[in-house]
Design an enzyme around this catalytic site. Structure first.
Site, PDB file in Angstrom:
ATOM      1  N   THR A  76       0.839  -1.201   0.000  1.00 53.29           N
ATOM      2  CA  THR A  76       0.000   0.000   0.000  1.00 53.29           C
ATOM      3  C   THR A  76       0.875   1.251   0.000  1.00 53.29           C
ATOM      4  O   THR A  76       0.644   2.194  -0.762  1.00 53.29           O
ATOM      5  CB  THR A  76      -0.924  -0.020   1.250  1.00 53.29           C
ATOM      6  OG1 THR A  76      -1.769  -1.176   1.138  1.00 53.29           O
ATOM      7  CG2 THR A  76      -1.747   1.234   1.370  1.00 53.29           C
ATOM      8  N   ASN A 159      -6.080  -8.928  -7.953  1.00 54.66           N
ATOM      9  CA  ASN A 159      -6.088  -9.690  -6.704  1.00 54.66           C
ATOM     10  C   ASN A 159      -7.373 -10.475  -6.467  1.00 54.66           C
ATOM     11  O   ASN A 159      -7.400 -11.367  -5.640  1.00 54.66           O
ATOM     12  CB  ASN A 159      -5.823  -8.761  -5.519  1.00 54.66           C
ATOM     13  CG  ASN A 159      -6.707  -7.543  -5.517  1.00 54.66           C
ATOM     14  OD1 ASN A 159      -6.744  -6.801  -6.499  1.00 54.66           O
ATOM     15  ND2 ASN A 159      -7.436  -7.327  -4.444  1.00 54.66           N
ATOM     16  N   SER A 209       5.282  -6.745  -2.433  1.00 58.34           N
ATOM     17  CA  SER A 209       5.100  -6.774  -0.979  1.00 58.34           C
ATOM     18  C   SER A 209       5.580  -8.105  -0.407  1.00 58.34           C
ATOM     19  O   SER A 209       5.272  -9.172  -0.953  1.00 58.34           O
ATOM     20  CB  SER A 209       3.606  -6.564  -0.678  1.00 58.34           C
ATOM     21  OG  SER A 209       3.353  -6.657   0.690  1.00 58.34           O
ATOM     22  N   HIS A 211       4.861  -9.902   2.337  1.00 58.72           N
ATOM     23  CA  HIS A 211       4.012 -10.952   2.938  1.00 58.72           C
ATOM     24  C   HIS A 211       3.214 -11.753   1.912  1.00 58.72           C
ATOM     25  O   HIS A 211       2.552 -12.719   2.262  1.00 58.72           O
ATOM     26  CB  HIS A 211       3.106 -10.364   4.037  1.00 58.72           C
ATOM     27  CG  HIS A 211       1.981  -9.505   3.557  1.00 58.72           C
ATOM     28  ND1 HIS A 211       0.680  -9.955   3.519  1.00 58.72           N
ATOM     29  CD2 HIS A 211       1.940  -8.238   3.120  1.00 58.72           C
ATOM     30  CE1 HIS A 211      -0.102  -8.987   3.078  1.00 58.72           C
ATOM     31  NE2 HIS A 211       0.637  -7.928   2.834  1.00 58.72           N
ATOM     32  N   CYS A 335      -8.290  -6.604   2.673  1.00 59.26           N
ATOM     33  CA  CYS A 335      -8.463  -5.278   3.264  1.00 59.26           C
ATOM     34  C   CYS A 335      -9.857  -4.716   3.026  1.00 59.26           C
ATOM     35  O   CYS A 335     -10.338  -3.909   3.806  1.00 59.26           O
ATOM     36  CB  CYS A 335      -7.420  -4.322   2.743  1.00 59.26           C
ATOM     37  SG  CYS A 335      -6.863  -4.729   1.149  1.00 59.26           S
TER      38      CYS A 335
HETATM   39  N1  PLP Z   1      -1.873  -4.358  -4.476  1.00 56.70           N
HETATM   40  C1  PLP Z   1      -2.497  -5.533  -4.626  1.00 56.70           C
HETATM   41  C2  PLP Z   1      -2.865  -6.000  -5.998  1.00 56.70           C
HETATM   42  C3  PLP Z   1      -2.810  -6.317  -3.510  1.00 56.70           C
HETATM   43  O1  PLP Z   1      -3.447  -7.472  -3.669  1.00 56.70           O
HETATM   44  C4  PLP Z   1      -2.451  -5.835  -2.224  1.00 56.70           C
HETATM   45  C5  PLP Z   1      -2.804  -6.596  -1.018  1.00 56.70           C
HETATM   46  O2  PLP Z   1      -3.645  -7.452  -1.024  1.00 56.70           O
HETATM   47  C6  PLP Z   1      -1.788  -4.602  -2.132  1.00 56.70           C
HETATM   48  C7  PLP Z   1      -1.518  -3.885  -3.275  1.00 56.70           C
HETATM   49  C8  PLP Z   1      -1.393  -4.024  -0.805  1.00 56.70           C
HETATM   50  O3  PLP Z   1      -0.332  -4.740  -0.242  1.00 56.70           O
HETATM   51  P1  PLP Z   1      -0.078  -4.672   1.344  1.00 56.70           P
HETATM   52  O4  PLP Z   1      -1.056  -5.614   1.970  1.00 56.70           O
HETATM   53  O5  PLP Z   1       1.335  -5.110   1.500  1.00 56.70           O
HETATM   54  O6  PLP Z   1      -0.301  -3.275   1.751  1.00 56.70           O
END
Ligand code: PLP
Length: 391
Positions: A76, A159, A209, A211, A335
């Site tokens: 993010t 996602n 990212s 995780h 999220c």
């Molecule tokens: N972008 C995409 C496509 C994601 O799926 C996610 C998290 O699910 C993020 C950004 C954000 O990543 P983070 O959870 O490390 O903030």
């Protein structure tokens, strides 16, 4: 409860042994501040730079002139840095009622969609490229690009649907029609799942990212091309001590970053075996789900994500029923799941609101097994019958 079956690997992954060991080493031995000049600081700095080399290698970067990796806390933040950092790097006065046009795809992760919405409120024009059936509409993109485009921010893998977008082709259109535009790719779901490098995609910045690639939470990386830095086309969004080449102030989270580097290295070494395993799990799952539920298969997709629509059963109800049986799946991105909004991605894919409300995401890892998927499919079938009887 029996052993948990974890099929929500797009929300987050289980850290690998190698990444946990590296994190322990950083926590117990190299706990210095990487900015300090004494030995403890030097040791921590070494770990930080080792991780930077590992992430750079996974992006196919060989020389410092190929671009920079800057570490931050999560995907993010990396997306926000890329978007606000490039838009606000230059003075952008209003012309013909707009401060400039920003392109995103319809159904971006909230870290891009909400950042774009914020910029819209600040006088920028946002154009969302349709993604019906999981296909990025390149004709619409061609029509939308003109020399007022200052930024395009597009995800590599969606996602929620797993759709894999042709970023290279999109970037070529944008470069041809608006050479000054900055191109950012959110590769958070694509990293270590589909092969790519920033160069192969033709982008200026790219976010990943930790995780999502079997490392603990707390670290992420933003690739920034040398051209972007040389031409001062990116500015910080966090100001402070000037860490990360002045672009991301704040003491680096060395344990999480070291674990991230180890996971990236391991992921590269095991890329082929993992990809084969996930592909065979994907085929097994699709084979078992066919005829049972509607499968929302994108035109071109990453094997790790399978999206399905249940017959008139709300995703939340099924999610809880499966969770009671020790099975973890998701109703959308982790999220936004608690925000209880109908998924923009699924509507853009072409589902009705009702269908989107009855959809589940199953996201796979090389750590899963066919036995787990068989248990999941049996449980899903049982619950479909039980919940249908209750209606
Ligand atoms: N972008 C995409 C496509 C994601 O799926 C996610 C998290 O699910 C993020 C950004 C954000 O990543 P983070 O959870 O490390 O903030």
């Amino acid at each position: 409860m029996e052993k948990m079956i974890y099929l929500d690997n797009s929300a987050t992954t289980k850290p690998s042994e190698a990444s946990l060991q590296k994190m322990q080493e950083a926590l117990r031995i190299c706990y210095g501040n990487p900015g300090s000049v004494h030995q403890a600081g030097i040791d921590a700095h070494k770990l930080l730079e080792e991780a930077r080399r590992q992430i750079a290698a996974s992006f196919g970067l060989r020389r410092a002139t190929d671009g920079q990796i800057l570490f931050c806390s999560c995907g993010t933040e990396a997306n926000n840095q890329a978007i606000f950092g490039t838009v606000y790097a230059k003075n952008r006065p209003e012309k013909n009622g707009s401060r400039g046009k920003i392109l995103i795809t319809e159904g971006e992760h909230p870290s891009v969609e909400n950042a774009a919405a914020r910029l819209e409120a600040d006088g920028f024009t946002i154009h969302r490229i349709p993604t019906k059936g999981g296909a990025l509409d390149l004709d619409d993109l061609e029509q939308a690009v003109d020399d007022s485009v200052i930024l395009a921010a597009m995800m590599l893998v969606n996602n929620e649907t797993g759709a894999l977008y042709p970023i290279r082709a999109a970037a070529e259109i944008i470069r041809r029609k608006s050479p000054a535009a900055h191109i950012h790719c959110d590769a958070v779901q694509g990293y270590m799942r589909v092969p790519f490098t920033p160069a192969s995609l033709g982008v200026d910045t790219l976010s990943v990212s930790a995780h999502k690639i079997y490392a603990p939470k707390g670290a992420a990386a933003l690739y920034v091309s040398q051209d972007t830095i040389r031409r001062k086309r990116i500015t910080p969004i966090l100001y402070g001590g000037g860490q990360e080449g002045g672009l991301r102030s704040g003491t680096e989270n060395v344990p999480a970053i070291a674990a991230f580097g180890a996971a990236a290295r391991e992921g590269m070494l095991e890329a082929d075996t993992r990809a084969k395993k996930v592909s065979s799990l994907h085929d097994f799952l699709i084979g078992n789900l066919s005829g049972l539920v509607q499968i929302n298969k994108p035109e071109c997709g990453a094997d790790a994500i399978v999206n399905i629509t249940l017959p008139n059963i709300k995703s939340e109800v099924m999610l809880r029923a499966l969770s009671a049986k020790g099975i973890c799946v998701s109703a959308g991105s982790a999220c936004s799941a608690r925000a209880k909004k109908v998924s923009r991605s699924l509507l853009a894919f072409g589902l009705s609101e009702r269908e989107a409300d009855c959809s589940l995401r199953i996201s796979l890892s090389y750590q899963n097994t066919e036995e787990e998927l068989a248990v999941f499919c049996d449980a899903l079938e049982q619950e479909l019958h039980r919940l249908a009887r209750m209606r």
